[in-house]
Design an enzyme around this catalytic site. Structure first.
Site, short mmCIF file in Angstrom:
data_model
loop_
_atom_site.label_atom_id
_atom_site.label_comp_id
_atom_site.label_asym_id
_atom_site.label_seq_id
_atom_site.Cartn_x
_atom_site.Cartn_y
_atom_site.Cartn_z
N GLY A 1 0.84 -1.19 0.00
CA GLY A 1 0.00 0.00 0.00
C GLY A 1 0.87 1.24 0.00
N ASN A 2 0.32 2.35 -0.48
CA ASN A 2 1.12 3.57 -0.57
C ASN A 2 0.24 4.80 -0.49
OD1 ASN A 2 0.24 3.64 -3.52
ND2 ASN A 2 1.62 1.86 -3.54
N SER B 1 9.58 2.37 -2.74
CA SER B 1 8.97 1.09 -3.07
C SER B 1 9.50 -0.04 -2.17
CB SER B 1 9.26 0.74 -4.53
OG SER B 1 8.66 -0.49 -4.88
N GLY B 2 8.57 -0.86 -1.66
CA GLY B 2 8.96 -2.11 -1.02
C GLY B 2 9.60 -1.97 0.34
N SER C 1 7.62 4.54 -5.03
CA SER C 1 6.59 3.50 -5.10
C SER C 1 6.33 3.07 -6.54
CB SER C 1 5.28 4.03 -4.49
OG SER C 1 4.19 3.19 -4.84
N SER C 2 6.03 1.79 -6.71
CA SER C 2 5.75 1.26 -8.06
C SER C 2 4.43 1.81 -8.59
CB SER C 2 5.71 -0.26 -8.03
OG SER C 2 4.91 -0.72 -6.96
N ASP C 3 3.65 2.47 -7.76
CA ASP C 3 2.39 3.06 -8.21
C ASP C 3 2.50 4.57 -8.45
OD1 ASP C 3 1.10 0.70 -6.05
OD2 ASP C 3 0.51 0.76 -8.17
N HIS D 1 -3.35 3.99 -2.25
CA HIS D 1 -3.65 2.69 -2.87
C HIS D 1 -3.39 1.61 -1.83
CE1 HIS D 1 -3.79 -0.80 -5.32
NE2 HIS D 1 -2.50 -0.98 -5.39
N HIS E 1 -4.51 -2.85 -0.90
CA HIS E 1 -5.11 -4.11 -1.37
C HIS E 1 -5.97 -4.68 -0.24
CE1 HIS E 1 -2.31 -4.58 -4.91
NE2 HIS E 1 -1.72 -3.65 -4.21
N ASP F 1 -23.05 9.07 3.06
CA ASP F 1 -22.22 10.16 3.62
C ASP F 1 -20.91 10.32 2.85
OD1 ASP F 1 -22.85 9.37 7.17
OD2 ASP F 1 -24.09 10.38 5.65
N HIS G 1 -7.59 -5.82 -8.89
CA HIS G 1 -6.41 -5.20 -8.29
C HIS G 1 -6.72 -4.71 -6.89
CE1 HIS G 1 -2.79 -2.27 -8.86
NE2 HIS G 1 -2.75 -2.93 -7.73
N TYR H 1 -21.32 17.93 8.70
CA TYR H 1 -20.72 17.01 9.69
C TYR H 1 -19.39 17.54 10.23
CZ TYR H 1 -18.27 12.90 11.49
OH TYR H 1 -17.57 12.03 12.28
O1 LIG Z 1 0.51 -4.17 -5.94
C1 LIG Z 1 1.51 -3.53 -6.16
C2 LIG Z 1 2.45 -3.89 -7.23
O2 LIG Z 1 1.88 -4.87 -8.06
C3 LIG Z 1 1.83 -2.34 -5.30
O3 LIG Z 1 0.66 -1.58 -5.17
C4 LIG Z 1 2.26 -2.73 -3.89
O4 LIG Z 1 3.12 -3.83 -3.94
C5 LIG Z 1 2.95 -1.56 -3.22
O5 LIG Z 1 4.09 -1.26 -3.99
P1 LIG Z 1 5.14 -0.15 -3.48
O6 LIG Z 1 5.82 -0.71 -2.24
O7 LIG Z 1 4.38 1.12 -3.17
O8 LIG Z 1 6.09 -0.01 -4.65
#
Ligand SMILES: O=C(CO)[C@@H](O)[C@@H](O)COP(=O)(O)O
Length: 240
Positions: free
Chosen positions: A43-44, A60-61, A89-91, A110, A112, A135, A175, A229
């Site tokens: 996540g990022n 990233s990572g 970050s990869s995103d 982002h 998951h 809301d 995703h 609110y």
């Molecule tokens: O799902 C993915 C890559 O497929 C990325 O959202 C997730 O691994 C987070 O990557 P990062 O650590 O932000 O590069």
């Protein structure tokens, strides 16, 4: 990737905002495990500067408990590294695309997170059957198209889906959730709310068919929450 230019050529105001956002964005990443939104590093969070076309995002990572303000990465709105000792970050391309095409957005998140990503795996929007969804989302949480990481596809899918929606969240098919906000904190809050309502509606569906909320009630809920609110500065607290 172009050679990082560094921040030396930027005005003091920009460099000061970068230092502030390094702390803000670093602290916001700690909220992702706190609210159960990520496993490992999946996540990022980013926030766009107000004083320049730059963004601050995590490297990233890197494990969340290893993140520091100094480890945050500064990129331009094309996703190019401007300052940082680690790869962004990869995103980053997706975050940058959103900022380029949605000028009112200054925070992107982002994750998951499990229940939201389960709805994404089915390509099914989360139906607006909770007043809290009215809301926060003003309706269903929409599904974005399937898109592979590596170019502008994900960013384009986010923008094309959210431009026509009141929702600050989109579930990218197969995703997971991306959220937007007026700053990083707002986008993190939405990411937590997405997971909460995705879980609640999932549980409701296990027990029967949830009852839809009439559109005029959704509109009323959204208007109240977005405009009434919470706490509002009174004139004496915040004289003009
Ligand atoms: O799902 C993915 C890559 O497929 C990325 O959202 C997730 O691994 C987070 O990557 P990062 O650590 O932000 O590069």
């Amino acid at each position: 990737m172009t050679e990082p230019t560094g921040l030396a050529g930027y005005p003091t105001q920009v460099r000061e905002e970068v230092e502030h956002l390094r702390r803000v964005v670093c602290d916001l990443h700690a909220e992702l495990p706190r609210w159960g939104l990520v496993v490992w590093t999946a996540g990022n969070v980013s926030q766009r500067l107000r004083s320049a076309d730059l963004l601050v995002i995590k490297p990233s990572g890197v494990s969340y408990d290893e993140l520091t303000p100094e480890s945050m990465v500064v990129c331009d709105l094309d996703g190019n590294l401007v300052e940082g000792t680690r790869s962004p970050s990869s995103d980053t391309a997706a975050h940058a695309y959103v900022y380029r095409h949605m000028p009112e957005v200054y925070g992107v998140v982002h994750t998951h997170s499990t229940y939201a990503t389960a709805w994404a795996a089915r390509g099914e929007p989360v139906p607006c059957v909770l007043t809290m969804m009215g809301d926060e989302f003003g309706g269903d949480i929409p599904i974005g198209p399937f898109a592979l990481i590596g170019d502008d596809s994900i960013g384009r899918g986010i923008v094309e889906t959210l431009r026509g929606s009141r929702s600050p969240a989109v579930l990218m098919q197969n995703h997971g959730p991306f959220t937007i906000g007026k700053d990083g904190k707002a986008a993190v809050k939405t990411a937590a709310m997405v997971e909460e309502v995705a879980r609640t509606v999932h549980i409701a569906r296990q027990l029967g068919e949830p009852i839809p909320i009439a559109q005029h009630h959704i509109d009323s809920l959204y208007a109240r929450y977005q405009n009434v609110y919470g706490q509002h500065d009174t004139p004496e607290e915040n004289p003009a």
